[in-house]
Scaffold this motif. Sequence first.
Motif, mmCIF file in Angstrom:
data_model
loop_
_atom_site.group_PDB
_atom_site.id
_atom_site.type_symbol
_atom_site.label_atom_id
_atom_site.label_comp_id
_atom_site.label_asym_id
_atom_site.label_seq_id
_atom_site.Cartn_x
_atom_site.Cartn_y
_atom_site.Cartn_z
ATOM 1 N N MET A 188 0.841 -1.188 0.000
ATOM 2 C CA MET A 188 0.000 0.000 0.000
ATOM 3 C C MET A 188 0.888 1.255 0.000
ATOM 4 O O MET A 188 1.802 1.360 0.816
ATOM 5 C CB MET A 188 -0.898 0.014 1.246
ATOM 6 C CG MET A 188 -1.780 1.253 1.352
ATOM 7 S SD MET A 188 -2.777 1.257 2.869
ATOM 8 C CE MET A 188 -3.828 -0.159 2.562
ATOM 9 N N PRO A 189 0.648 2.204 -0.910
ATOM 10 C CA PRO A 189 1.462 3.417 -0.948
ATOM 11 C C PRO A 189 1.267 4.271 0.290
ATOM 12 O O PRO A 189 0.203 4.263 0.912
ATOM 13 C CB PRO A 189 0.970 4.132 -2.212
ATOM 14 C CG PRO A 189 -0.416 3.612 -2.430
ATOM 15 C CD PRO A 189 -0.384 2.197 -1.971
ATOM 16 N N THR A 190 2.299 5.011 0.643
ATOM 17 C CA THR A 190 2.235 5.882 1.807
ATOM 18 C C THR A 190 1.409 7.124 1.496
ATOM 19 O O THR A 190 1.552 7.731 0.439
ATOM 20 C CB THR A 190 3.650 6.303 2.241
ATOM 21 O OG1 THR A 190 4.398 5.134 2.573
ATOM 22 C CG2 THR A 190 3.599 7.226 3.453
ATOM 23 N N ILE A 191 0.544 7.500 2.415
ATOM 24 C CA ILE A 191 -0.289 8.695 2.268
ATOM 25 C C ILE A 191 0.486 9.883 2.821
ATOM 26 O O ILE A 191 0.850 9.916 3.991
ATOM 27 C CB ILE A 191 -1.620 8.539 3.034
ATOM 28 C CG1 ILE A 191 -2.380 7.306 2.536
ATOM 29 C CG2 ILE A 191 -2.480 9.797 2.869
ATOM 30 C CD1 ILE A 191 -3.568 6.937 3.416
ATOM 31 N N ARG A 192 0.723 10.865 1.987
ATOM 32 C CA ARG A 192 1.496 12.049 2.369
ATOM 33 C C ARG A 192 0.543 13.149 2.834
ATOM 34 O O ARG A 192 -0.359 13.542 2.102
ATOM 35 C CB ARG A 192 2.334 12.525 1.178
ATOM 36 C CG ARG A 192 3.394 11.509 0.761
ATOM 37 C CD ARG A 192 3.940 11.790 -0.638
ATOM 38 N NE ARG A 192 4.376 13.171 -0.794
ATOM 39 C CZ ARG A 192 5.558 13.634 -0.383
ATOM 40 N NH1 ARG A 192 6.426 12.816 0.198
ATOM 41 N NH2 ARG A 192 5.893 14.905 -0.561
ATOM 42 N N VAL A 193 0.771 13.646 4.042
ATOM 43 C CA VAL A 193 -0.168 14.572 4.670
ATOM 44 C C VAL A 193 0.516 15.888 5.033
ATOM 45 O O VAL A 193 1.647 15.900 5.531
ATOM 46 C CB VAL A 193 -0.780 13.956 5.951
ATOM 47 C CG1 VAL A 193 -1.733 14.940 6.623
ATOM 48 C CG2 VAL A 193 -1.511 12.660 5.618
ATOM 49 N N LEU A 194 -0.184 16.983 4.783
ATOM 50 C CA LEU A 194 0.215 18.312 5.238
ATOM 51 C C LEU A 194 -0.778 18.753 6.304
ATOM 52 O O LEU A 194 -1.995 18.705 6.083
ATOM 53 C CB LEU A 194 0.210 19.296 4.064
ATOM 54 C CG LEU A 194 0.217 20.802 4.376
ATOM 55 C CD1 LEU A 194 1.470 21.202 5.148
ATOM 56 C CD2 LEU A 194 0.100 21.614 3.089
ATOM 57 N N ILE A 195 -0.274 19.188 7.456
ATOM 58 C CA ILE A 195 -1.127 19.662 8.544
ATOM 59 C C ILE A 195 -1.030 21.184 8.606
ATOM 60 O O ILE A 195 0.051 21.731 8.827
ATOM 61 C CB ILE A 195 -0.703 19.072 9.898
ATOM 62 C CG1 ILE A 195 -0.735 17.538 9.845
ATOM 63 C CG2 ILE A 195 -1.616 19.584 11.017
ATOM 64 C CD1 ILE A 195 -0.153 16.882 11.089
ATOM 65 N N ALA A 196 -2.153 21.869 8.418
ATOM 66 C CA ALA A 196 -2.182 23.332 8.467
ATOM 67 C C ALA A 196 -3.062 23.776 9.628
ATOM 68 O O ALA A 196 -4.281 23.635 9.590
ATOM 69 C CB ALA A 196 -2.705 23.893 7.152
#
Length: 217
Positions: free
Chosen positions: A1-9
């Motif tokens: 499963m590909p890694t989910i890339r997250v930005l937290i604002a």
Amino acid sequence: MPTIRVLIADDQTLVRTGFRVILEAEDDIEVVAEADTGAEAIRQAQLTRPDVILMDIRMPELDGLAATERILRQEDPPTIVVLTTFDHQEYVYRALHAGAAGFLLKDAPSSRLIAAVRAAATGDSLIEPSITRRLVERFAAPPPAAGPPAELAALTERERDVLRLIAGGLSNAEIAAELVVAETTVKTHVARILAKLNVRDRVQAVVIAYRTGFVAR
């Protein structure tokens, strides 16, 4: 499963840190950047190309709504999940029209945060029922005297079951588990529901479900 890339604002350091700790404890999620203003969120979105952005509404320089609108106008934009509280009903309504894919209460349990990120990464959305009910109460018109619109009558029994579960805040994966069917089957049902109701997304479908009394507030 590909890694989910997250930005937290979010302009609160403790909120960002807490979310990062929760998300990075999961093997399939990576927090690639943080932002404490809307302008910084736009810059980091361009630099890091996240899959999902958790976007607070109230931030200095540029608020989360304006940042959401600008990011979603970019080519191949990420999915944006708006962080909110009950005090921000008007903001949530604007975020819906800006194209936000979901809404998450800031005090939601960690399991809900993780589920929202995973759902957003797959093109799904996770809608907090409490937020939807308040939107309906604040903005939706009362049911027409003649009864629910004809579009609801066009739904099959299974599609009505799926719509009720969507209104309950379940993601496609959760609906599939509830109905004991494949997730691809649920996606097909959802697509047909949106087409029959002539709406853009799940949030609008749920608003119709509440407004017509199909689902109790």
